[in-house]
Design a protein around this motif. Structure first.
Motif, PDB file in Angstrom:
ATOM      1  N   TYR A 174       0.921  -1.240   0.024  1.00 34.80           N
ATOM      2  CA  TYR A 174      -0.128  -0.006   0.107  1.00 34.80           C
ATOM      3  C   TYR A 174       0.818   1.171   0.104  1.00 34.80           C
ATOM      4  O   TYR A 174       2.189   1.147   0.288  1.00 34.80           O
ATOM      5  N   VAL A 175       0.276   2.388  -0.398  1.00 34.37           N
ATOM      6  CA  VAL A 175       0.985   3.747  -0.300  1.00 34.37           C
ATOM      7  C   VAL A 175       0.075   4.769   0.040  1.00 34.37           C
ATOM      8  O   VAL A 175      -1.188   4.741  -0.232  1.00 34.37           O
ATOM      9  N   GLY A 176       0.808   5.543   0.760  1.00 32.84           N
ATOM     10  CA  GLY A 176      -0.205   6.844   1.284  1.00 32.84           C
ATOM     11  C   GLY A 176       0.654   8.095   0.963  1.00 32.84           C
ATOM     12  O   GLY A 176       2.199   7.973   0.732  1.00 32.84           O
ATOM     13  N   ILE A 177       0.264   9.206   0.892  1.00 28.35           N
ATOM     14  CA  ILE A 177       1.093  10.296   0.363  1.00 28.35           C
ATOM     15  C   ILE A 177       0.424  11.573   0.786  1.00 28.35           C
ATOM     16  O   ILE A 177      -0.952  11.476   1.052  1.00 28.35           O
ATOM     17  N   GLY A 178       1.292  12.581   1.368  1.00 32.54           N
ATOM     18  CA  GLY A 178       0.642  13.672   2.108  1.00 32.54           C
ATOM     19  C   GLY A 178       1.617  14.843   2.265  1.00 32.54           C
ATOM     20  O   GLY A 178       2.558  14.612   1.735  1.00 32.54           O
ATOM     21  N   ILE A 179       1.360  15.865   2.786  1.00 32.87           N
ATOM     22  CA  ILE A 179       1.763  17.086   2.916  1.00 32.87           C
ATOM     23  C   ILE A 179       2.219  17.873   4.042  1.00 32.87           C
ATOM     24  O   ILE A 179       1.018  17.740   4.836  1.00 32.87           O
ATOM     25  N   PHE A 180       3.429  18.011   4.316  1.00 31.08           N
ATOM     26  CA  PHE A 180       3.823  18.751   5.708  1.00 31.08           C
ATOM     27  C   PHE A 180       3.699  20.009   5.621  1.00 31.08           C
ATOM     28  O   PHE A 180       4.098  20.984   4.661  1.00 31.08           O
ATOM     29  N   MET A 181       2.756  20.774   6.509  1.00 27.08           N
ATOM     30  CA  MET A 181       2.459  22.228   6.435  1.00 27.08           C
ATOM     31  C   MET A 181       2.165  22.859   5.130  1.00 27.08           C
ATOM     32  O   MET A 181       2.816  23.692   4.600  1.00 27.08           O
ATOM     33  N   PRO A 182       1.095  22.375   4.388  1.00 27.63           N
ATOM     34  CA  PRO A 182       0.871  22.740   3.010  1.00 27.63           C
ATOM     35  C   PRO A 182       0.545  24.269   2.994  1.00 27.63           C
ATOM     36  O   PRO A 182      -0.193  24.770   3.830  1.00 27.63           O
ATOM     37  N   ARG A 183       1.174  24.931   1.947  1.00 26.95           N
ATOM     38  CA  ARG A 183       1.044  26.367   2.196  1.00 26.95           C
ATOM     39  C   ARG A 183      -0.315  26.435   1.524  1.00 26.95           C
ATOM     40  O   ARG A 183      -0.906  27.832   1.560  1.00 26.95           O
ATOM     41  N   SER A 184      -0.931  25.897   0.618  1.00 25.94           N
ATOM     42  CA  SER A 184      -1.981  26.322  -0.204  1.00 25.94           C
ATOM     43  C   SER A 184      -3.024  24.924  -0.288  1.00 25.94           C
ATOM     44  O   SER A 184      -2.564  24.050  -0.759  1.00 25.94           O
ATOM     45  N   VAL A 218      10.339  13.434   0.242  1.00 24.60           N
ATOM     46  CA  VAL A 218      10.615  13.660  -0.954  1.00 24.60           C
ATOM     47  C   VAL A 218      11.101  15.155  -0.804  1.00 24.60           C
ATOM     48  O   VAL A 218      10.463  15.941  -0.421  1.00 24.60           O
ATOM     49  N   GLU A 219      12.427  15.293  -1.119  1.00 22.31           N
ATOM     50  CA  GLU A 219      13.313  16.426  -0.633  1.00 22.31           C
ATOM     51  C   GLU A 219      14.378  16.560  -1.458  1.00 22.31           C
ATOM     52  O   GLU A 219      15.180  15.776  -2.069  1.00 22.31           O
ATOM     53  N   LEU A 220      14.822  17.916  -1.850  1.00 22.79           N
ATOM     54  CA  LEU A 220      16.155  18.379  -2.367  1.00 22.79           C
ATOM     55  C   LEU A 220      16.964  18.222  -1.233  1.00 22.79           C
ATOM     56  O   LEU A 220      17.120  19.149  -0.715  1.00 22.79           O
ATOM     57  N   GLU A 268       6.184  24.065  -0.760  1.00 22.61           N
ATOM     58  CA  GLU A 268       7.228  24.765  -1.623  1.00 22.61           C
ATOM     59  C   GLU A 268       8.042  25.719  -1.311  1.00 22.61           C
ATOM     60  O   GLU A 268       9.308  25.751  -1.579  1.00 22.61           O
ATOM     61  N   ASP A 269       7.608  26.370  -0.244  1.00 22.25           N
ATOM     62  CA  ASP A 269       8.171  27.361   0.436  1.00 22.25           C
ATOM     63  C   ASP A 269       9.338  26.980   1.595  1.00 22.25           C
ATOM     64  O   ASP A 269      10.179  27.754   1.687  1.00 22.25           O
ATOM     65  N   HIS A 270       8.892  25.873   2.263  1.00 20.26           N
ATOM     66  CA  HIS A 270       9.669  25.696   3.251  1.00 20.26           C
ATOM     67  C   HIS A 270      10.360  24.004   3.151  1.00 20.26           C
ATOM     68  O   HIS A 270      11.201  23.724   4.019  1.00 20.26           O
ATOM     69  N   GLY A 271       9.832  23.080   2.433  1.00 19.75           N
ATOM     70  CA  GLY A 271      10.258  21.782   2.325  1.00 19.75           C
ATOM     71  C   GLY A 271      10.262  21.200   3.436  1.00 19.75           C
ATOM     72  O   GLY A 271       9.406  21.536   4.463  1.00 19.75           O
ATOM     73  N   LEU A 272      10.921  20.165   3.872  1.00 18.51           N
ATOM     74  CA  LEU A 272      10.834  19.578   5.133  1.00 18.51           C
ATOM     75  C   LEU A 272      12.063  19.715   5.997  1.00 18.51           C
ATOM     76  O   LEU A 272      13.116  19.844   5.779  1.00 18.51           O
ATOM     77  N   PRO A 273      11.652  20.186   7.526  1.00 17.99           N
ATOM     78  CA  PRO A 273      12.597  20.432   8.132  1.00 17.99           C
ATOM     79  C   PRO A 273      13.492  19.246   8.602  1.00 17.99           C
ATOM     80  O   PRO A 273      13.200  18.424   8.622  1.00 17.99           O
ATOM     81  N   LEU A 287       9.500  21.587  -7.230  1.00 15.33           N
ATOM     82  CA  LEU A 287       8.135  21.596  -8.275  1.00 15.33           C
ATOM     83  C   LEU A 287       7.028  21.868  -7.230  1.00 15.33           C
ATOM     84  O   LEU A 287       6.991  22.055  -6.019  1.00 15.33           O
ATOM     85  N   ASN A 288       6.026  22.266  -8.000  1.00 17.43           N
ATOM     86  CA  ASN A 288       4.573  22.430  -7.202  1.00 17.43           C
ATOM     87  C   ASN A 288       4.244  21.282  -6.354  1.00 17.43           C
ATOM     88  O   ASN A 288       4.724  20.049  -6.911  1.00 17.43           O
ATOM     89  N   VAL A 289       3.911  21.166  -5.177  1.00 22.32           N
ATOM     90  CA  VAL A 289       3.833  20.065  -4.382  1.00 22.32           C
ATOM     91  C   VAL A 289       2.985  19.020  -4.923  1.00 22.32           C
ATOM     92  O   VAL A 289       3.475  17.788  -4.932  1.00 22.32           O
ATOM     93  N   ALA A 290       1.864  19.327  -5.450  1.00 22.77           N
ATOM     94  CA  ALA A 290       0.951  18.437  -5.946  1.00 22.77           C
ATOM     95  C   ALA A 290       1.512  17.745  -7.339  1.00 22.77           C
ATOM     96  O   ALA A 290       1.493  16.445  -7.591  1.00 22.77           O
ATOM     97  N   SER A 291       2.270  18.460  -8.250  1.00 23.16           N
ATOM     98  CA  SER A 291       3.168  17.858  -9.149  1.00 23.16           C
ATOM     99  C   SER A 291       4.184  16.826  -8.988  1.00 23.16           C
ATOM    100  O   SER A 291       4.376  15.967  -9.386  1.00 23.16           O
TER     101      SER A 291
END
Length: 150
Positions: A5-15, A79-81, A104-109, A128-132
Motif C-alpha cells: 500500500y502507499v499513502g502520500i501527504g503534505i507537511f504544512m501545506p501552503r495552499s 521527498v526532498e532536495l 514549496e516554500d519551506h520543504g521538510l525541516p 516543483l509544485n507540491v501536487a506535481s
C-alpha cells in the motif's frame, strides 16, 4: 513488487488548492490514502473526480501526531532536495510506504528528515509544485510496479 500500500501527504501545506490536485493524482495512481500535517483540507474545485469518495484523507495536528500513527512496518519516504536523497530514477519503492512532501516554500525541516527511512529527490535544482511532485513520485512507483521492479 508485492501489492502493498502507499499513502502520500503534505507537511504544512501552503495552499489547500494543492490538496485537491494531489488527491486526484493519488486516486488515479493507486494510493490507499492521503494526509496533511499541520493544516486541514477544505474541498477544492481542483478535485474534479471527487476523489474524496474513493480514498480517505487523514489530518494530523503536527509531525509527532503523524509519526505516532504511522502504520506498522511502513517506511516513511521523504521527498526532498537533499544531498542524502536518492534520485527517483534509482529509487526502489518500498512495498508499504508513506511519501511525505514539504510545502514549496519551506520543504521538510531537519527534524522531519531525520525520522525518514528514505529520502528521494526529483530531477532539477529547484522544487516543483507540491501536487506535481507527488504525482511524479506516485507515477514512478506505478511505472516501476508495471515493469515488475520496485
Amino acid at each position: 513488487m508485492a501489492e502493498g500500500y502507499v499513502g502520500i501527504g503534505i507537511f504544512m501545506p501552503r495552499s489547500e488548492t494543492n490538496m485537491g490536485t494531489l488527491w486526484r493524482s493519488a486516486s488515479l495512481l493507486g494510493a490507499s490514502f492521503i494526509f496533511t500535517i499541520g493544516r486541514r483540507y477544505q474541498k477544492q474545485s481542483s478535485d474534479t473526480n471527487k476523489s474524496w469518495a474513493q480514498i480517505p484523507l487523514y489530518n494530523y495536528t503536527d509531525f509527532e501526531d503523524f509519526f505516532r500513527h504511522l502504520p506498522y512496518s511502513c517506511q516513511l519516504v521523504g521527498v526532498e532536495l537533499d544531498e542524502k536523497a536518492v534520485p527517483v530514477e534509482q529509487f526502489q519503492h518500498p512495498e508499504r510506504c508513506v511519501y511525505l512532501l514539504g510545502a514549496e516554500d519551506h520543504g521538510l525541516p531537519p527534524t522531519v528528515l531525520s525520522k525518514c527511512h528514505h529520502l528521494v529527490q526529483l530531477p532539477g535544482k529547484t522544487s516543483l509544485n507540491v501536487a506535481s511532485a507527488g504525482t511524479v513520485v506516485l507515477y514512478d512507483r506505478h511505472f516501476k510496479k508495471q515493469l515488475g521492479q520496485k
